[in-house]
Each structure stands twice: as structure tokens, then as C-alpha cells.
Enzyme design. Structure first.
Site, PDB file in Angstrom:
ATOM      1  N   LYS A  14      24.573   1.664 -20.418  1.00  0.00           N
ATOM      2  CA  LYS A  14      23.381   2.107 -21.149  1.00  0.00           C
ATOM      3  C   LYS A  14      22.687   3.215 -20.366  1.00  0.00           C
ATOM      4  O   LYS A  14      22.630   3.188 -19.130  1.00  0.00           O
ATOM      5  CB  LYS A  14      22.420   0.923 -21.325  1.00  0.00           C
ATOM      6  N   THR A  59      26.682  -2.720 -24.349  1.00  0.00           N
ATOM      7  CA  THR A  59      25.657  -1.902 -23.687  1.00  0.00           C
ATOM      8  C   THR A  59      24.269  -2.461 -24.007  1.00  0.00           C
ATOM      9  O   THR A  59      23.345  -2.328 -23.221  1.00  0.00           O
ATOM     10  CB  THR A  59      25.747  -0.409 -24.080  1.00  0.00           C
ATOM     11  N   PHE A 171      13.137  39.204   2.754  1.00  0.00           N
ATOM     12  CA  PHE A 171      14.585  39.222   2.460  1.00  0.00           C
ATOM     13  C   PHE A 171      15.113  40.620   2.775  1.00  0.00           C
ATOM     14  O   PHE A 171      14.859  41.572   2.039  1.00  0.00           O
ATOM     15  CB  PHE A 171      14.854  38.835   1.002  1.00  0.00           C
ATOM     16  N   ARG A 188       7.196  38.735   0.447  1.00  0.00           N
ATOM     17  CA  ARG A 188       7.406  38.536  -0.993  1.00  0.00           C
ATOM     18  C   ARG A 188       6.933  37.156  -1.391  1.00  0.00           C
ATOM     19  O   ARG A 188       6.640  36.311  -0.537  1.00  0.00           O
ATOM     20  CB  ARG A 188       8.890  38.691  -1.341  1.00  0.00           C
ATOM     21  N   GLN A 252      18.239  30.575   1.727  1.00  0.00           N
ATOM     22  CA  GLN A 252      19.301  29.880   2.458  1.00  0.00           C
ATOM     23  C   GLN A 252      18.796  29.343   3.802  1.00  0.00           C
ATOM     24  O   GLN A 252      19.049  28.184   4.167  1.00  0.00           O
ATOM     25  CB  GLN A 252      20.471  30.854   2.725  1.00  0.00           C
ATOM     26  N   ASN A 278      15.992  30.454  -7.072  1.00  0.00           N
ATOM     27  CA  ASN A 278      15.018  31.427  -6.562  1.00  0.00           C
ATOM     28  C   ASN A 278      14.268  31.955  -7.772  1.00  0.00           C
ATOM     29  O   ASN A 278      14.772  32.775  -8.527  1.00  0.00           O
ATOM     30  CB  ASN A 278      15.758  32.549  -5.827  1.00  0.00           C
ATOM     31  N   HIS A 280      12.087  34.126  -9.442  1.00  0.00           N
ATOM     32  CA  HIS A 280      11.558  35.441  -9.092  1.00  0.00           C
ATOM     33  C   HIS A 280      10.220  35.727  -9.789  1.00  0.00           C
ATOM     34  O   HIS A 280      10.060  35.449 -10.977  1.00  0.00           O
ATOM     35  CB  HIS A 280      12.553  36.530  -9.493  1.00  0.00           C
TER      36      HIS A 280
END
Ligand SMILES: O=c1[nH]c(=O)c2[nH]c(=O)[nH]c2[nH]1
Length: 321
Positions: A14, A59, A171, A188, A252, A278, A280
Site C-alpha cells: 500500500k 494491500t 563560481f 552571487r 559541489q 541550483n 538560479h
């Protein structure tokens, strides 16, 4: 037709058994809200291959067992323990069911802080949803080796924990070639929706001793082990604090630091997986209305979220043997 194919995998049960449980300690109440999936494996092939339902625990019964244990289990307030209790009951009760897979998604219900005599106190029986993130617990209870040799495996974590920082993220130094349009930035916005899962080493589960197979014994809770009820809150805290304080070189690199810390803090955890989109946010170019929002880029103040596409950064970090 029969010779051309065979059943190579079968599992059923279930899904989305939703349950809110209230535990009353006098006027001090606890609540948990779970969505439970409970799936079974075992000697069930003939239900697929021979239309023989004599091996099928319906179930509907799996759903009823989930509610029964939600009512009776002393472990209901802890999703790891409850999932293990449910799985252990399923493989112990039915001779031909060898494995149970229980997944629990827990929704947040946090006590409403109420000011009493100038002090903020958590309310005894009123709660609010203080975040859309969910606690996720995935349990495998394996009695393949015998009903007295039950093995448990647990992966737990968080889904959909939405976070954002407005600086402290750069970055640079990525591959530059004919396909590169992204500019290097030393400042950023960094936003992501955290999916975290951590896996404990496998452990033995004592077989229920009672006739109804409802016993479930919780051993001593060594710190950082599967039985340590502090682990989930610690992992959430490490995730949030590392994100906030890291001078991020990339999604990362921040991911790796979070995972390393969780492994360092919890001796029972063997590996940690994060999946981080990520999300943005792009500075809006407002030159057309006579406003400069993008020079320099690092001082942009108006951004728009980019629904798609997003980066998607994932990794598993494992304890060294
Ligand atoms: O932290 C990041 N990692 C990437 O791999 C990447 N790729 C990209 O376009 N922006 C980012 N940011």
C-alpha cells in the site's frame, strides 16, 4: 508465450497511507503526520504467474496493519522506529513474506510559540507547518535468512528543504571554451532545495517473542546510531549552518562539506547523499527603463527566479573503511 518470459522481480503493498497520530501525556500532546508506503516481497510469484491469490496479503490488510500499529506501537512518534516496527511485524506475521520495505514521509508540525508572562513558550496542543520540507525514512526489513535472523537497513533524510543566501557564494575557474557564455562571479545568489539522505550500517532486529508478533525491542541508543533520535535534527542543523557559513566556491564544494560533517558527527552513518538543484536567480537588466541594475553584476539588487532550466548537483560521500 510462457517460455519467452519469466517473473524477475515482484513487490507490492500500500502507498500513501496517511495518518495523523495524537499521543496525549495529560494536557501535553504530541502529534505526528505520516504518509506511509509499505511494500512486501516473498513467495508471491504465483499471484502474478498463476492468478493464485492465496499468497496475497491484501494491500487493504497492509493498510489496516499500518493503522493498527499507528494506534498500538510505542514507537509511533519516531518514524525510523515505527517503520522498523511495521516492517518487522509484516515479515514475522506472514511465513511467506520475507522482506518488507517501509517508506515514511513526515510532514512538519511544530508547536506554536505563545507568549506567556513575557516568555515565549511552545504550546501544549497547537501546532503550525513551519516549512514544506519533509523527513524521509526508508527501511528494509529482511527475514530472508530466517524469522529469527532479521536484518534491518535504514536510509533517512530530508526532502524539499528550500534555502537561499544572498552572498558568500562564487563560481569561477570553470571550463572556458566555445560553448561558454556564463561569466565568472565572485559573488552571487545561491539557492537550492535540499534532498538529503544518509544510510546507516545494517543491524540485527530481535524477533518478536509474543504470539501476535507485535513486540519490537529498541536497543540502547548509541550516539550517532540508527537508534539516536537526535540524528535527524543534527543533520538538518549541519545542512543549514554549513550552507549559511560556507564561503561557497560552488554547489559541489558546499555539498561535500555538509556531507563530511554529517559523517564526522554520526558514527553509525555509512554514507550521505545530497541532491541539490541550483535554483538560479538572474539579475534583471533594467536599462530600458533608465535604471542600471547590472553594473557591476555583483551589486545587482533586483533578480528574477529562473524556473527552468536549473543545475542539478548530486554526490554520495562514504565513510572510509
Ligand atoms: O556551483 C555551480 N556549479 C556548477 O557546476 C555550475 N554550472 C553553472 O552553470 N553554474 C554552476 N554553479
Amino acid at each position: 508465450m510462457a517460455e519467452l518470459s519469466s517473473l524477475s522481480h515482484a513487490r507490492y503493498g500500500k502507498d500513501k497511507v496517511r495518518v495523523l497520530r495524537v499521543v496525549r501525556e495529560g494536557s501535553w500532546h504530541h502529534v505526528v503526520e505520516y504518509s506511509v508506503q509499505a511494500l512486501l516481497e516473498g513467495d508471491i510469484d504465483v499471484s502474478y504467474t498463476k492468478a493464485d491469490n492465496s499468497v496475497v496479503v491484501a494491500t487493504d490488510s497492509v493498510k489496516n496493519i499500518t493503522y493498527y500499529l499507528a494506534k498500538t506501537s510505542p514507537h509511533i512518534l519516531n518514524p525510523e522506529r515505527f517503520a522498523l516496527h511495521l516492517g518487522t511485524h509484516l515479515v514475522s506475521k506472514y511465513a511467506h513474506i520475507h522482506k518488507a520495505f517501509v517508506t515514511i514521509e513526515q510532514l512538519r508540525w511544530t508547536r506554536i510559540p505563545v507568549e506567556t508572562d513575557g516568555q515565549s513558550e511552545p504550546h501544549a496542543h497547537s501546532f503550525y507547518r513551519d516549512g514544506e520540507d519533509k523527513r524521509i525514512v526508508k527501511v528494509e526489513v529482511d527475514a530472508t535468512a530466517g524469522k529469527n535472523q532479521i536484518v534491518g537497513k535504514v536510509t533517512a533524510g530530508i526532502n524539499d528543504l528550500l534555502i537561499l543566501k544572498s552572498t558568500g557564494s562564487a563560481f569561477t575557474n570553470f571550463v572556458r571554451d566555445e560553448y561558454t557564455t556564463l561569466v565568472e562571479v565572485d559573488d552571487r545568489i545561491f539557492s537550492t532545495s535540499v534532498d538529503l539522505s544518509y544510510t546507516f550500517g545494517q543491524f540485527n532486529i530481535p524477533a518478536p517473542k509474543d504470539e501476535k508478533k507485535l513486540d519490537f525491542v529498541v536497543p540502547k541508543a548509541e550516539p550517532g546510531s540508527i537508534w539516536d533520535v537526535e540524528v535527524p535534527e543534527k543533520a538538518r542543523k549541519v545542512t543549514l549552518e554549513t550552507f549559511a557559513t560556507d564561503d561557497s566556491a560552488s554547489v559541489q564544494a558546499t555539498l561535500y562539506k555538509m556531507a563530511q560533517q554529517i559523517i564526522a558527527d554520526n558514527s553509525g552513518i555509512q554514507s550521505v547523499t545530497y541532491t541539490l538543484p541550483n535554483k538560479h536567480y538572474v539579475p534583471v537588466d533594467m536599462k530600458y527603463i533608465g535604471v542600471d541594475n547590472i553594473t557591476p553584476l555583483t551589486e545587482a539588487e533586483v533578480f528574477t527566479p529562473l524556473a527552468a532550466p536549473s543545475g542539478l548537483i548530486s554526490a554520495t560521500i562514504s565513510r572510509k573503511q
